[in-house]
Design an enzyme around this catalytic site. Structure first.
Site, short mmCIF file in Angstrom:
data_model
loop_
_atom_site.label_atom_id
_atom_site.label_comp_id
_atom_site.label_asym_id
_atom_site.label_seq_id
_atom_site.Cartn_x
_atom_site.Cartn_y
_atom_site.Cartn_z
N GLU A 33 -42.49 -27.95 34.20
CA GLU A 33 -43.47 -28.70 33.42
C GLU A 33 -43.61 -28.09 32.03
OE1 GLU A 33 -48.21 -30.01 33.79
OE2 GLU A 33 -47.43 -28.35 35.01
N LYS A 60 -47.09 -37.92 33.22
CA LYS A 60 -48.09 -37.47 34.19
C LYS A 60 -49.26 -38.43 34.20
CE LYS A 60 -50.35 -33.04 35.33
NZ LYS A 60 -50.48 -31.64 34.87
N CYS A 101 -46.85 -31.30 38.60
CA CYS A 101 -47.96 -30.41 38.92
C CYS A 101 -48.96 -31.09 39.88
CB CYS A 101 -48.61 -29.90 37.64
SG CYS A 101 -49.40 -28.27 37.82
#
Length: 321
Positions: A46, A133, A178
């Protein structure tokens, strides 16, 4: 055994918000994975391009923003990349020269908004897709915009078999960043699309993360490739926030790693790597997906569509329109 590919996960940090140095690092680590381990697929963490601003406050408290925080955001935004851009072209060049499919965590800049994004780069086709995301976590929401249903790709890819000359291995690849991995409906969507190689770029170095990754591999009957950053204070600009400003030390750990590769039956194939940068690799027997789905297919024979209903908004609703 012919339905196999070799995959690598990179555990490394951004080079102090320097885009040229970070792109050089991407090339170096991709080359290592290719030449040492024969990698055909390489996953980066990430925010590898652009950086993860661990410990930064950007001068914010509820109800007020300080001028120096705005200046810090300017620096951070300038380290982000646009899509397309010369940075994406450089990643495409690395992918093509090494003949490696890349999944790379980047901070994407779109006009005045930043997104935490994973880009997919094919050695033959170049940049093919991105995933933004969906929900930045906690204070990340003050820095990054939200993704939407228009960037949820599950990509089909055919590789040469890593074990049998002349044979091929076909698979499906996705990326979940994540703490998106704690969103059950997002996981369910990817399972429903048949993901087999579930990439999980992250900066979560907690021991509990390993349990999450194992759970997802077992639940989705997929390979989980989790790439976490390993970062020390030396990997950030000298004036970057740290845990203890009175005890600065270039060797102090900011993000501790924990990158791992897990198969669809929950077996750890490589890692977790802790306390250092590096590359972990494994051969993935894609038939393990079917071996797992023999007794658990959570969007197939282990689903109860007469009791529960799941759907994605179609067409996807964009958060920016």
């Amino acid at each position: 055994m012919t339905n196999t590919i070799k995959a690598s996960v990179v555990q490394a940090s951004t080079a102090a918000y320097s885009l040229p140095d970070t792109l050089d690092k991407l090339e170096k680590l991709t080359r290592l994975a290719k030449e040492r381990d024969g990698a055909q697929l390489v996953v980066f963490p990430e925010a590898f391009i652009g950086g993860y601003p661990k410990m930064s406050t950007f001068g914010m408290v509820v109800g007020d923003r300080k001028p120096e925080g705005r200046d810090e955001f300017v620096r951070y935004a300038k380290a982000a990349i646009e899509i397309p851009s010369p940075a994406i072209s450089r990643i495409e060049q690395v992918s093509k020269e090494m003949n490696v499919f890349l999944v790379v965590g980047v901070i994407e800049r779109d006009e005045g908004t930043l997104y935490c994004t994973a880009v997919f780069v094919d050695p033959a086709q170049g940049y093919v897709a991105k995933h933004r995301k969906l929900v930045p976590t906690a204070m990340e929401r003050t820095l990054w915009g939200q993704g939407d249903g228009s960037t949820l790709p599950v990509l089909e890819k055919t590789f040469e078999s890593s074990s049998t000359a002349g044979a091929t291995a076909q698979t499906k690849i996705s990326a979940t960043i994540c703490w998106e991995n704690y969103m059950p409906l997002l996981r369910t969507y990817y399972y429903s699309q048949g993901t087999q190689i579930y990439c999980a770029p992250t900066v979560d170095a907690r021991p509990a993360w390993q349990h999450t990754m194992t759970h997802i591999a077992l639940e989705g009957r997929c390979f989980v490739l989790s790439a976490c950053q390993f970062a020390q204070e030396k990997d950030y600009p000298p004036d970057h926030a740290v845990a203890d400003a009175n005890a600065r030390d270039p060797s102090n750990v900011m993000i501790a790693g924990g990158s791992v590769i897990i198969n669809p039956l929950g077996k750890v194939l490589a890692g977790p790597l802790l306390g250092e940068e590096g590359v972990i690799s494994a051969e993935l027997d894609l038939d393990d997906v079917l071996r797992g789905k023999f007794d658990l297919d959570v969007t197939g024979h282990y689903a109860r569509n007469d009791v529960f209903e799941f759907k994605l908004r179609d067409p996807p609703t964009s958060s920016t329109k």
